[in-house]
Every structure is written in C-alpha cells, then in structure tokens.
Design an enzyme around this catalytic site. Structure first.
Site, PDB file in Angstrom:
ATOM      1  CG  HIS A 175      -4.058  -1.360  -1.592  1.00 50.35           C
ATOM      2  ND1 HIS A 175      -5.188  -2.075  -1.940  1.00 50.35           N
ATOM      3  CD2 HIS A 175      -4.440  -0.527  -0.588  1.00 50.35           C
ATOM      4  CE1 HIS A 175      -6.197  -1.707  -1.169  1.00 50.35           C
ATOM      5  NE2 HIS A 175      -5.767  -0.765  -0.343  1.00 50.35           N
TER       6      HIS A 175
ATOM      7  CG  MET B 143     -11.916  -2.475   4.887  1.00 46.82           C
ATOM      8  SD  MET B 143     -10.433  -2.066   3.945  1.00 46.82           S
ATOM      9  CE  MET B 143      -9.449  -1.192   5.165  1.00 46.82           C
TER      10      MET B 143
ATOM     11  CG  ASP C 222      -6.621  -2.705   2.827  1.00 46.71           C
ATOM     12  OD1 ASP C 222      -5.486  -2.506   3.297  1.00 46.71           O
ATOM     13  OD2 ASP C 222      -7.288  -1.818   2.250  1.00 46.71           O
ATOM     14  N   GLY C 223      -5.302  -4.237   5.867  1.00 43.18           N
ATOM     15  CA  GLY C 223      -5.175  -3.559   7.162  1.00 43.18           C
ATOM     16  C   GLY C 223      -4.406  -4.377   8.177  1.00 43.18           C
TER      17      GLY C 223
ATOM     18  CB  SER D  72      -0.911   0.003   1.225  1.00 49.63           C
ATOM     19  OG  SER D  72      -1.481   1.292   1.344  1.00 49.63           O
TER      20      SER D  72
ATOM     21  CG  ASP E  77      -5.115   2.699   0.864  1.00 50.62           C
ATOM     22  OD1 ASP E  77      -6.103   1.971   0.690  1.00 50.62           O
ATOM     23  OD2 ASP E  77      -4.049   2.299   1.362  1.00 50.62           O
TER      24      ASP E  77
ATOM     25  CG  MET F  29     -11.189   3.642   2.022  1.00 51.69           C
ATOM     26  SD  MET F  29      -9.638   3.502   2.904  1.00 51.69           S
ATOM     27  CE  MET F  29      -8.512   3.696   1.536  1.00 51.69           C
TER      28      MET F  29
ATOM     29  CG  HIS G 235      -9.346   0.621  -0.668  1.00 57.53           C
ATOM     30  ND1 HIS G 235      -8.795   0.311   0.565  1.00 57.53           N
ATOM     31  CD2 HIS G 235     -10.696   0.631  -0.474  1.00 57.53           C
ATOM     32  CE1 HIS G 235      -9.758   0.158   1.454  1.00 57.53           C
ATOM     33  NE2 HIS G 235     -10.922   0.351   0.856  1.00 57.53           N
TER      34      HIS G 235
ATOM     35  CG  MET H 241      -8.106   7.529   2.567  1.00 51.18           C
ATOM     36  SD  MET H 241      -7.320   7.439   4.170  1.00 51.18           S
ATOM     37  CE  MET H 241      -6.530   5.822   4.058  1.00 51.18           C
TER      38      MET H 241
HETATM   39  C1  DX5 Z   1      -6.512   1.673   5.511  1.00 45.36           C
HETATM   40  C2  DX5 Z   1      -6.095   1.419   4.090  1.00 45.36           C
HETATM   41  C3  DX5 Z   1      -5.070   0.350   3.990  1.00 45.36           C
HETATM   42  C4  DX5 Z   1      -3.761   0.724   4.603  1.00 45.36           C
HETATM   43  C5  DX5 Z   1      -3.041  -0.518   4.976  1.00 45.36           C
HETATM   44  O1  DX5 Z   1      -7.484   2.645   5.535  1.00 45.36           O
HETATM   45  O2  DX5 Z   1      -7.202   1.008   3.306  1.00 45.36           O
HETATM   46  O3  DX5 Z   1      -4.868  -0.053   2.643  1.00 45.36           O
HETATM   47  O4  DX5 Z   1      -2.947   1.473   3.748  1.00 45.36           O
HETATM   48  O5  DX5 Z   1      -1.912  -0.131   5.668  1.00 45.36           O
HETATM   49  P1  DX5 Z   1      -1.261  -1.051   6.789  1.00 45.36           P
HETATM   50  O6  DX5 Z   1      -0.774  -2.274   6.101  1.00 45.36           O
HETATM   51  O7  DX5 Z   1      -0.161  -0.180   7.305  1.00 45.36           O
HETATM   52  O8  DX5 Z   1      -2.331  -1.349   7.808  1.00 45.36           O
HETATM   53 ZN    ZN Z   2      -6.697   0.076   1.347  1.00 47.34          ZN
END
Ligand code: DX5
Ligand code: ZN
Length: 242
Positions: free
Chosen positions: A36, A140, A178-179, A11, A38, A71, A69, A40
């Site tokens: 990946h 998640m 993921d997470g 990620s 992210d 969010m 992804h 947001m």
């Molecule tokens: C969280 C994200 C994840 C995050 C994962 O909101 O969707 O993809 O980047 O990071 P780690 O592996 O550090 O939990």
């Molecule tokens: Zn993610």
C-alpha cells in the site's frame, strides 16, 4: 500475505525510507504480494508524502503489486502519471471529486484497477452509481493523513453494510480496510467484510515485521471464520476503543 481469504497490504508510509529495499524484502519474505502506497498532497490531507517518481522507485524495488492510495485534490490531473509509474490498483477519494465514474473508467482504460476511498464520516450513499465501476473500495478507519492512528470502531457497521450490499448485488469489487489495523483490530476488520487489510505502523514499527504480517493475517482469518459462523461482533461495540 496472501491466504485464501485475507491479504495484508503493508503501508510503506511507516517504513524506513533510508532502507526501503530491505523493508520491502522483509514483508515479501512473509508472503506479502500487495504493498500500500500513500500519496498525500498537503491539501486534501494535512501531510505531504511523495509523487509518481517515488512510485516508480518502489515499482522497481518490489515484486508485489502496488496499491496506490491517492489522498490528493484533483486526482484527475495526476492519475495517468501514477498509473504509468506502476500502480496496479489506483484509488482516489470520493470526497475529492465531483463525479467519480468518469475517473474510474479512465483509470481502467489506462490499464489499472480503479479504486474509490471513503473517509470515516462519508456515507455509502455517496457511492451510488460508483460501486459498479470500482474494483476496490477503500474504507478508511482513521481520518487520512497520518500513520499510527487509532482504529475507529464506529466505521465497522458501514463496512459490514457494504459487504452485505455487495453480496446482494452480486458485485465483485474488493473491500479494503485502511487505518489503525493491527493484530487486535484485524479480526473485526475482516469480520466486517475486509478482504484486504492495510497495516502500516503495526507492521513496520513492529520488532519483527515478518511476524507482524503473519499475526495480522491470522487474526483476519479468525474474523472471517466468525462471520461465517454468524458470530456476533468480536470486539467492543461502536464508540468504545479497541
Ligand atoms: C492514512 C493512510 C493509511 C496509513 C495506515 O492516511 O491512508 O494507509 O498508512 O497506517 P496505519 O496502519 O499505521 O494506521
Ligand atoms: Zn492508505
């Protein structure tokens, strides 16, 4: 890293954006072929990252496929822009939409592989009628918003239930976890049914990101082997930290 059974998708949230090209090159050196990304919006989650312009930059820096992804609230408004910017997989949250089916089909029509993501507290019931239209289901294992959080072991039975449902129904979507995935938790994530393991902090905050990718993939493969041997849950039971 792409082994036969497990892919590690680093990620970029935890990467050093001042040196993004080098960070991407480093993990691709270790065999990574999926990144990946992210997105947001400060509304669906309490953090803001970036939009389609940045996806386009990453697209031009990477050889890997991009697993984007979203969010964000109202993913329908932005879906096309993110696909055009270079998303190979495009995932939005079931919690962010009234009806997921039309949007999944729209993503496919735009040429992307559609994915649906599920927060830790959301049950599989909310995916009724949605799984058939998905190429990817993102489970998640942290509450979305930030990298570097602790893996929520209590989600493991839900991942396993999805894995079993997929087998029973003969569906072919991929399952992504993921997470909080790291070298300790990758095993249970894969054991439960994860095909793709996302890892942010565990890769980019590691002293040697290449080695971290390899170690996480190896731990994932151990989890797959345990599942195939019908071995029990390889880590602490739900409710305990791991
Ligand atoms: C969280 C994200 C994840 C995050 C994962 O909101 O969707 O993809 O980047 O990071 P780690 O592996 O550090 O939990
Ligand atoms: Zn993610």
């Amino acid at each position: 890293m792409d082994t036969a059974r497990i892919r590690v998708a680093p990620s970029l949230l935890s990467a050093d954006f001042a040196d993004l090209a080098a960070q991407i090159e480093q993990v691709e050196d270790a065999g990574v072929n999926l990144l990946h990304v992210d997105v947001m919006d400060g509304h669906f989650v309490p953090n803001i990252t970036f939009g389609p312009m940045m996806v386009d930059v990453i697209r031009r820096l990477a050889r890997s496929e991009l697993d984007v992804h979203l969010m964000i609230s109202e993913p329908a408004r932005y879906l096309e822009n993110f696909v055009r910017a270079g998303s190979d997989y495009i995932t939005f949250h079931v919690e962010a939409v009234g009806e997921a089916g039309p949007l999944l089909r729209a993503a496919r029509a735009l040429g992307a592989r559609p994915g649906i993501a599920l927060n830790p507290a959301t049950g599989l019931k909310d995916l009724d009628g949605v799984l058939e239209a998905s190429d990817l289901v993102v489970m998640m294992t942290v509450n979305p918003g930030f990298g570097g959080q602790r893996f929520l072991t209590e989600v493991v039975p839900k991942i396993r239930a999805l894995y079993e449902l997929r087998a029973e129904m003969g569906w072919e979507f991929e399952i992504e976890v993921d997470g909080g995935v790291n070298v300790e938790t990758a095993e249970v994530a894969a054991w439960a049914g994860g095909d793709i393991l996302v890892a942010g902090a565990a890769v980019f905050k590691a002293e040697d990101p290449r080695q971290a990718v390899r170690d996480i993939a190896a731990a994932g493969l151990k989890g797959v082997a345990k599942r195939e041997d019908n071995a029990a849950f390889p880590l602490a039971p739900p409710g305990q930290s791991c």
